[in-house]
Design an enzyme around this catalytic site. Structure first.
Site, PDB file in Angstrom:
ATOM      1  CE  LYS A  78      -3.860  -2.385   2.198  1.00  0.00           C
ATOM      2  NZ  LYS A  78      -4.610  -2.706   3.430  1.00  0.00           N
TER       3      LYS A  78
ATOM      4  CD  GLN B 157      -3.575  -4.487   6.502  1.00  0.00           C
ATOM      5  OE1 GLN B 157      -3.777  -3.413   5.940  1.00  0.00           O
ATOM      6  NE2 GLN B 157      -3.904  -5.634   5.945  1.00  0.00           N
TER       7      GLN B 157
ATOM      8  CG  ASP C 219      -9.434  -0.188   5.101  1.00  0.00           C
ATOM      9  OD1 ASP C 219      -9.070  -0.573   3.975  1.00  0.00           O
ATOM     10  OD2 ASP C 219      -8.781  -0.372   6.143  1.00  0.00           O
TER      11      ASP C 219
HETATM   12  N1  GUN Z   1      -6.905  -6.956   6.274  1.00  0.00           N
HETATM   13  C1  GUN Z   1      -7.203  -7.665   5.163  1.00  0.00           C
HETATM   14  N2  GUN Z   1      -7.703  -6.844   4.220  1.00  0.00           N
HETATM   15  C2  GUN Z   1      -7.723  -5.599   4.741  1.00  0.00           C
HETATM   16  C3  GUN Z   1      -8.106  -4.334   4.231  1.00  0.00           C
HETATM   17  O1  GUN Z   1      -8.586  -4.181   3.104  1.00  0.00           O
HETATM   18  N3  GUN Z   1      -7.949  -3.288   5.094  1.00  0.00           N
HETATM   19  C4  GUN Z   1      -7.461  -3.426   6.342  1.00  0.00           C
HETATM   20  N4  GUN Z   1      -7.377  -2.349   7.110  1.00  0.00           N
HETATM   21  N5  GUN Z   1      -7.087  -4.592   6.847  1.00  0.00           N
HETATM   22  C5  GUN Z   1      -7.218  -5.677   6.040  1.00  0.00           C
END
Ligand code: GUN
Length: 293
Positions: free
Chosen positions: A52, A96, A119
């Site tokens: 990311k 995350q 998100d």
């Molecule tokens: N864990 C797995 N996928 C995601 C996501 O898209 N965002 C976040 N914050 N955590 C995750």
């Protein structure tokens, strides 16, 4: 059978976003700024967050990575969320998941200002999505509908079967496929671990979105000829074929299902690359204050 090339579509959208960021900078606008909070050292989470941050650089965003050890308290993490909520330079941020057991993911998610929730996990964004209002869409379902849109796959009146009912993929994917207008207007069935007759239900599907997290779950005897199959699975299965020692494996038995499909996404290179791009799209929207003023 046509392969849905998520990698190529993601590269195209990345270019579109980068061009827009350049234009914003050229006219003296604010560079979109994404922050990511990472707790602990889970291998998967480390990789996702690193990707990311890297993608932010590639499209010209500013990014900030905030790390905590596994023993961070819930109060400390809530205080970090509060700081980010109130930091005018941060346009959007993510925490995350998964978080250590002693921290409530729900509490943290609800503490995030929904206007910075790129998100799309906050109840306000989920609620707005379900009634079709402008909102931050969660990244994976948003990536799925973007693939369907860019490949101009017909959805109106089709039977879409979603396998999996997670809050971050199955449920929102079902909601989006049900939405009025393109790429929605589907009749949607959601199957999960307690569903009886999954095979019979899948056999009725024009579109299958597999998001169970069970490697090679979907077999060819569960898919009708000409179906569209979207594979969201990304389980790390131990492998001697790769340097890393594992192989990303989808929920679809690709070798046997692919010949029956009109369209299918591979793993890797299908939905995966779209997920990060969707987050970048949300960050751009956040930077431009396009959804929430
Ligand atoms: N864990 C797995 N996928 C995601 C996501 O898209 N965002 C976040 N914050 N955590 C995750």
């Amino acid at each position: 059978m046509k392969l849905i090339d998520g990698k190529a579509i993601a590269a195209q959208i990345r270019k579109e976003i980068a061009e827009e960021v350049q234009q914003i900078k050229a006219r003296g606008g604010k560079t979109p700024h994404l922050a990511a909070v990472l707790v602990g050292h889970d291998g998967g989470s480390e990789t996702y967050v690193a990707n990311k941050v890297k993608m932010c650089e590639e499209v010209g965003f500013q990014s900030t990575l905030i790390r905590y050890e596994n023993n961070v308290t819930e109060a400390e993490l809530l205080s970090c969320v509060d700081k980010l909520n109130n930091d005018a330079d941060i346009d959007g941020f993510i925490v995350q998941l998964p978080l250590p057991k002693h921290i409530s993911e729900d509490k943290i998610t609800e503490a995030i200002d929904y206007r910075k929730d790129v998100d799309g996990f906050h109840p306000v964004n989920v609620g707005r999505m379900s009634i079709g209002l402008p909102c931050f869409l969660s990244a994976t379902p948003s990536g799925i509908v973007e693939l369907i849109r860019r490949y101009e796959i017909e959805t109106s009146g089709k039977h879409c079967v979603v396998l999996g009912r997670s809050n971050i993929v199955g449920k929102p994917a079902a909601t989006l496929m049900l939405q009025k207008g393109y790429p929605g207007d589907c009749t949607v069935s959601v199957c999960h671990s307690r569903t009886k007759n999954i095979k019979e239900i899948c056999l009725q599907a024009d579109i299958i979105i597999a998001a169970l997290g069970v490697p090679k779950f979907l077999k060819s005897n569960m898919v009708k000829d000409g179906a569209v199959v979207i594979d969201v699975g990304t389980t790390r299965v131990p492998s001697t074929e790769t340097k890393s020692g594992f192989k990303l494996t989808g929920d679809v038995d690709f070798a046997e299902v692919a010949p029956k499909c009109s369209y299918i996404t591979p793993v890797p290179g299908g939905v995966g690359p779209m997920t990060i791009i969707s987050l970048m799209k949300n960050t751009l929207l956040a930077g431009k204050k396009e959804i929430y003023k």
